[in-house]
Design an enzyme around this catalytic site. Structure first.
Site, PDB file in Angstrom:
ATOM      1  N   ASP A 104      37.031  38.002  27.559  1.00  0.00           N
ATOM      2  CA  ASP A 104      37.418  39.240  28.242  1.00  0.00           C
ATOM      3  C   ASP A 104      37.388  40.421  27.293  1.00  0.00           C
ATOM      4  OD1 ASP A 104      37.904  38.798  30.934  1.00  0.00           O
ATOM      5  OD2 ASP A 104      39.986  38.193  30.635  1.00  0.00           O
ATOM      6  N   ASP A 106      42.074  37.719  28.981  1.00  0.00           N
ATOM      7  CA  ASP A 106      43.113  38.599  28.424  1.00  0.00           C
ATOM      8  C   ASP A 106      44.485  38.209  28.976  1.00  0.00           C
ATOM      9  OD1 ASP A 106      42.730  39.526  30.983  1.00  0.00           O
ATOM     10  OD2 ASP A 106      42.410  41.624  30.415  1.00  0.00           O
ATOM     11  N   GLU A 114      39.148  37.503  42.291  1.00  0.00           N
ATOM     12  CA  GLU A 114      40.544  37.078  42.147  1.00  0.00           C
ATOM     13  C   GLU A 114      41.368  37.520  43.348  1.00  0.00           C
ATOM     14  OE1 GLU A 114      42.270  37.874  38.310  1.00  0.00           O
ATOM     15  OE2 GLU A 114      44.287  37.338  38.987  1.00  0.00           O
TER      16      GLU A 114
HETATM   17  O1  KIV Z   1      42.401  36.711  31.957  1.00  0.00           O
HETATM   18  C1  KIV Z   1      42.233  35.764  32.740  1.00  0.00           C
HETATM   19  O2  KIV Z   1      42.791  34.661  32.574  1.00  0.00           O
HETATM   20  C2  KIV Z   1      41.360  35.972  33.893  1.00  0.00           C
HETATM   21  C3  KIV Z   1      41.356  34.916  34.939  1.00  0.00           C
HETATM   22  C4  KIV Z   1      42.577  35.008  35.761  1.00  0.00           C
HETATM   23  C5  KIV Z   1      40.131  34.969  35.759  1.00  0.00           C
HETATM   24  O3  KIV Z   1      40.708  36.963  33.978  1.00  0.00           O
END
Ligand code: KIV
Length: 272
Positions: free
Chosen positions: A91, A52, A190
């Site tokens: 996501d 996301d 993270e």
């Molecule tokens: O949305 C994204 O790019 C992520 C990464 C930072 C793991 O969740």
């Protein structure tokens, strides 16, 4: 330079678990469109995350909160069309799974059906347990995400390192163990201290993929436009920039403008 490609024709959630047991590190990058995903997949990446973070790097929003489920499905379906070998994880965007487990399942089903993605990722631990369980019961693989969870940025207030204090570190370990017990196939950690991330990776049998979490974990993920240097406004310590595409692309575009203005483009060979 050619990549060290793992010996798998098609990466599945099981391949990732096998990689962890064999001590092979997992490579993961984000992608949001067909052309970039085609390059990333062809280079041999193990996992493509349709993050996301598209909300920031594709749409220009300040946070990941505004991106919608429809927009995530659009990005994910473009990536899936390009991914011949990589596992594509998508996501679930903010607001599509937090309110109730039935809605979480509906959102996950839409992603799987309409984009063809192979798994979904959700941010959070025990507080979203019912949603995670319901999605898993439907046979949809789930990747967890703990530590700095950008969908909760207004609760944290900043993007600084998480879980530096004992209490938050203990909760993170508990949540990670909970996600594994629930049936998640992997977890992203993270921006947390490297020692804590290593401890989590050692305690879990499922792979732990880090971003800003040191090298004691089972794999690494970066945001593609950041690692290619297309973005340049921020420089977190964990970010290695493999190219400076912002400068190279700006130079190429400036050259094109000059060529057009000077009637140097197209030349004799470039016309019919
Ligand atoms: O949305 C994204 O790019 C992520 C990464 C930072 C793991 O969740």
């Amino acid at each position: 330079m050619s990549a060290i490609k793992s010996n798998y024709k098609r990466i599945t959630v099981k391949s990732l678990i096998d990689m962890k047991s064999n001590g092979e590190k997992i490579s993961m990058l984000t992608a949001y469109d067909y052309t970039m995903a085609h390059i990333v997949d062809g280079a041999g990446i193990d996992v493509i995350l349709v993050g996301d973070s598209a909300s920031n790097v594709m749409a220009g929003h300040e946070t990941t909160l505004p991106i919608t489920l429809d927009q995530m499905i659009y990005h994910a379906s473009s990536v899936v069309r390009a991914a011949k070998r990589s596992l594509v994880v998508v996501d679930l965007p903010f607001g599509s799974y937090q309110s109730d487990p039935k809605e979480a399942l509906r959102s996950a089903i839409r992603i799987m059906k309409e984009s063809g993605g192979h798994a979904v990722k959700l941010e959070g631990g025990k507080e979203i347990k019912d949603s995670i369980k319901r999605i898993l019961h439907a046979g949809i693989p789930v990747m967890g995400h703990l530590g700095l969870t950008p969908q909760s940025i207004y609760k944290f207030g900043t993007y600084t390192v998480r879980a530096k204090e004992d209490q938050e570190a203990e909760k993170l370990i508990e949540d990670a163990l909970f996600l594994e017990r629930s049936g998640c196939f992997a977890i992203v950690l993270e921006k947390i201290p490297a020692d804590l991330a290593r401890k989590v990776a050692e305690q879990l049998t499922i792979p732990v993929i880090g971003i800003g979490a040191g090298n004691g974990v089972d794999g690494q993920v970066l945001v593609l436009p950041d690692m290619l240097g297309m973005t340049h406004e921020f420089n977190p310590r964990f970010l290695r920039r493999y190219l400076n595409l912002h400068e190279q692309m700006t130079g190429a575009i400036e050259q094109y403008i000059t060529d057009v203005k000077n009637v140097d483009f197209p030349n004799e060979e470039e016309q019919y």
